[in-house]
Design a protein around this motif. Structure first.
Motif, PDB file in Angstrom:
ATOM      1  N   UNK A  89       0.862  -1.170   0.000  1.00 57.36           N
ATOM      2  CA  UNK A  89       0.000   0.000   0.000  1.00 57.36           C
ATOM      3  C   UNK A  89       0.904   1.228   0.000  1.00 57.36           C
ATOM      4  N   UNK A  90       0.606   2.173  -0.883  1.00 54.20           N
ATOM      5  CA  UNK A  90       1.404   3.392  -1.010  1.00 54.20           C
ATOM      6  C   UNK A  90       0.490   4.602  -0.939  1.00 54.20           C
ATOM      7  N   UNK A  91       1.085   5.735  -0.709  1.00 57.36           N
ATOM      8  CA  UNK A  91       0.362   6.995  -0.867  1.00 57.36           C
ATOM      9  C   UNK A  91       0.440   7.391  -2.338  1.00 57.36           C
ATOM     10  N   UNK A  92      -0.364   8.335  -2.741  1.00 57.09           N
ATOM     11  CA  UNK A  92      -0.439   8.733  -4.149  1.00 57.09           C
ATOM     12  C   UNK A  92       0.921   9.155  -4.698  1.00 57.09           C
ATOM     13  N   UNK A  93       1.780   9.772  -3.883  1.00 57.59           N
ATOM     14  CA  UNK A  93       3.100  10.214  -4.337  1.00 57.59           C
ATOM     15  C   UNK A  93       4.122   9.083  -4.326  1.00 57.59           C
ATOM     16  N   UNK A  94       3.709   7.866  -3.900  1.00 60.35           N
ATOM     17  CA  UNK A  94       4.593   6.709  -3.970  1.00 60.35           C
ATOM     18  C   UNK A  94       5.192   6.247  -2.658  1.00 60.35           C
ATOM     19  N   UNK A  95       5.027   7.004  -1.576  1.00 62.32           N
ATOM     20  CA  UNK A  95       5.601   6.594  -0.290  1.00 62.32           C
ATOM     21  C   UNK A  95       4.897   5.330   0.215  1.00 62.32           C
ATOM     22  N   UNK A  96       5.676   4.333   0.553  1.00 61.63           N
ATOM     23  CA  UNK A  96       5.150   3.061   1.046  1.00 61.63           C
ATOM     24  C   UNK A  96       4.590   3.239   2.452  1.00 61.63           C
ATOM     25  N   UNK A  97       3.352   2.747   2.685  1.00 61.72           N
ATOM     26  CA  UNK A  97       2.769   2.836   4.023  1.00 61.72           C
ATOM     27  C   UNK A  97       2.674   1.475   4.700  1.00 61.72           C
ATOM     28  N   UNK A  99       3.563  -3.075   3.850  1.00 55.78           N
ATOM     29  CA  UNK A  99       3.709  -4.257   2.991  1.00 55.78           C
ATOM     30  C   UNK A  99       3.425  -5.488   3.825  1.00 55.78           C
ATOM     31  N   UNK A 100       2.829  -6.483   3.179  1.00 56.38           N
ATOM     32  CA  UNK A 100       2.615  -7.781   3.797  1.00 56.38           C
ATOM     33  C   UNK A 100       3.367  -8.822   2.996  1.00 56.38           C
ATOM     34  N   UNK A 101       4.115  -9.685   3.691  1.00 55.26           N
ATOM     35  CA  UNK A 101       4.813 -10.803   3.051  1.00 55.26           C
ATOM     36  C   UNK A 101       3.889 -12.011   3.054  1.00 55.26           C
ATOM     37  N   UNK A 102       3.761 -12.644   1.898  1.00 53.61           N
ATOM     38  CA  UNK A 102       2.951 -13.847   1.761  1.00 53.61           C
ATOM     39  C   UNK A 102       3.875 -14.982   1.336  1.00 53.61           C
ATOM     40  N   UNK A 103       4.255 -15.859   2.262  1.00 45.76           N
ATOM     41  CA  UNK A 103       5.228 -16.914   1.973  1.00 45.76           C
ATOM     42  C   UNK A 103       4.758 -17.877   0.881  1.00 45.76           C
ATOM     43  N   UNK A 104       5.711 -18.304   0.063  1.00 46.26           N
ATOM     44  CA  UNK A 104       5.457 -19.287  -0.995  1.00 46.26           C
ATOM     45  C   UNK A 104       6.033 -20.657  -0.647  1.00 46.26           C
ATOM     46  N   UNK A 105       6.694 -20.776   0.497  1.00 47.34           N
ATOM     47  CA  UNK A 105       7.374 -22.001   0.872  1.00 47.34           C
ATOM     48  C   UNK A 105       6.473 -23.204   1.054  1.00 47.34           C
ATOM     49  N   UNK A 106       5.190 -22.995   1.238  1.00 43.24           N
ATOM     50  CA  UNK A 106       4.272 -24.115   1.413  1.00 43.24           C
ATOM     51  C   UNK A 106       3.901 -24.814   0.115  1.00 43.24           C
ATOM     52  N   UNK A 107       4.352 -24.283  -1.017  1.00 39.16           N
ATOM     53  CA  UNK A 107       4.033 -24.891  -2.309  1.00 39.16           C
ATOM     54  C   UNK A 107       5.034 -26.009  -2.579  1.00 39.16           C
ATOM     55  N   UNK A 108       4.522 -27.222  -2.726  1.00 35.81           N
ATOM     56  CA  UNK A 108       5.371 -28.401  -2.909  1.00 35.81           C
ATOM     57  C   UNK A 108       5.396 -28.842  -4.368  1.00 35.81           C
ATOM     58  N   UNK A 109       6.299 -29.781  -4.659  1.00 35.85           N
ATOM     59  CA  UNK A 109       6.318 -30.372  -6.005  1.00 35.85           C
ATOM     60  C   UNK A 109       4.989 -31.057  -6.308  1.00 35.85           C
ATOM     61  N   UNK A 110       4.373 -31.688  -5.307  1.00 35.95           N
ATOM     62  CA  UNK A 110       3.068 -32.330  -5.537  1.00 35.95           C
ATOM     63  C   UNK A 110       2.021 -31.298  -5.931  1.00 35.95           C
ATOM     64  N   UNK A 111       2.025 -30.137  -5.263  1.00 34.60           N
ATOM     65  CA  UNK A 111       1.092 -29.066  -5.620  1.00 34.60           C
ATOM     66  C   UNK A 111       1.311 -28.628  -7.058  1.00 34.60           C
ATOM     67  N   UNK A 139       1.457   1.598  10.865  1.00 42.37           N
ATOM     68  CA  UNK A 139       0.797   0.384  10.412  1.00 42.37           C
ATOM     69  C   UNK A 139       1.652  -0.834  10.737  1.00 42.37           C
ATOM     70  N   UNK A 140       0.998  -1.944  11.061  1.00 43.54           N
ATOM     71  CA  UNK A 140       1.703  -3.195  11.314  1.00 43.54           C
ATOM     72  C   UNK A 140       1.644  -4.045  10.056  1.00 43.54           C
ATOM     73  N   UNK A 141       2.807  -4.326   9.500  1.00 45.11           N
ATOM     74  CA  UNK A 141       2.903  -5.169   8.309  1.00 45.11           C
ATOM     75  C   UNK A 141       3.280  -6.576   8.715  1.00 45.11           C
ATOM     76  N   UNK A 142       4.358  -7.105   8.139  1.00 44.71           N
ATOM     77  CA  UNK A 142       4.855  -8.421   8.501  1.00 44.71           C
ATOM     78  C   UNK A 142       4.350  -9.518   7.592  1.00 44.71           C
ATOM     79  N   UNK A 143       4.540 -10.753   8.028  1.00 43.57           N
ATOM     80  CA  UNK A 143       4.157 -11.928   7.255  1.00 43.57           C
ATOM     81  C   UNK A 143       2.741 -12.353   7.586  1.00 43.57           C
ATOM     82  N   UNK A 144       2.070 -12.884   6.589  1.00 38.97           N
ATOM     83  CA  UNK A 144       0.746 -13.470   6.766  1.00 38.97           C
ATOM     84  C   UNK A 144       0.779 -14.852   6.135  1.00 38.97           C
TER      85      UNK A 144
END
Length: 151
Positions: A89-97, A99-111, A139-144
C-alpha cells in the motif's frame, strides 16, 4: 528418481484473493494498492463487487539446492529457500505505508504437479479484516500465512 525430475513444467499459475480493509493509515486513493514486483511497481489486480481483489500471476519453477521447488519471477521476492509475494500500500506520491509478506514455501512439487496435470492454478486467500497500529501509530505489516490449494 527425485520429485523434481518428474515435473515437466517450468511454471505454476497462482491466484491470490485479498479480502481485507487495508492499513489504518492510508489515503485509499485508486492505484495505491497491489502486488509489488521487484521494480517496486504495483499490479492492481481485479476488484470484485464484494470488495475482494484478485491477483493472477505465473511464476517459473526450478529445483533448489535442497531439491525443494524455487519460484522465480518478477513478483517472487526473497532468498531461494524463503520466497514470498508482497502486497503493498502506497500513498499517491509513492511513499510506502505498509507491505505484507505472503510466503510461498508451502508450495510443494506435488502441488505444482497437480496444478500442471489439471491445468488449474493454485489458490491462496488472505483474509485481513483487523489492521492494527503499533504503539507509535504506525501500520503493522509483517508476514501473513497463506495456504495454497488447487482450485
Amino acid at each position: 528418481m527425485s520429485n523434481q525430475t518428474l515435473i515437466k513444467m517450468d511454471s505454476v499459475s497462482l491466484k491470490l484473493i485479498y479480502d481485507g480493509n487495508g492499513p489504518l493509515k492510508w489515503s485509499r486513493k485508486p492505484g495505491t494498492f497491489g502486488m509489488q514486483d521487484k521494480a517496486g511497481h504495483l499490479d492492481l489486480g481485479t476488484s470484485a463487487p464484494d470488495g475482494t481483489v484478485l491477483f493472477d500471476l505465473t511464476l517459473q519453477v526450478k529445483p533448489g539446492k535442497s531439491g525443494a521447488p524455487v519460484l522465480l519471477g518478477s513478483f517472487a521476492h526473497g532468498p531461494p529457500d524463503g520466497r514470498f509475494l508482497y502486497l503493498a500500500w502506497c500513498e499517491a506520491q509513492g511513499a510506502l505505508v505498509q507491505r505484507l509478506k505472503l510466503p510461498l514455501g508451502g508450495i510443494s512439487w506435488d502441488d505444482i504437479r497437480n496444478a500442471s496435470d489439471q491445468q488449474k492454478p493454485l489458490l491462496g486467500v488472505l483474509v485481513d479484516h483487523h489492521p492494527r497500529l503499533t504503539s507509535t501509530g504506525e501500520n503493522i505489516g509483517g508476514s501473513r500465512p497463506i495456504s495454497w490449494v488447487l482450485i
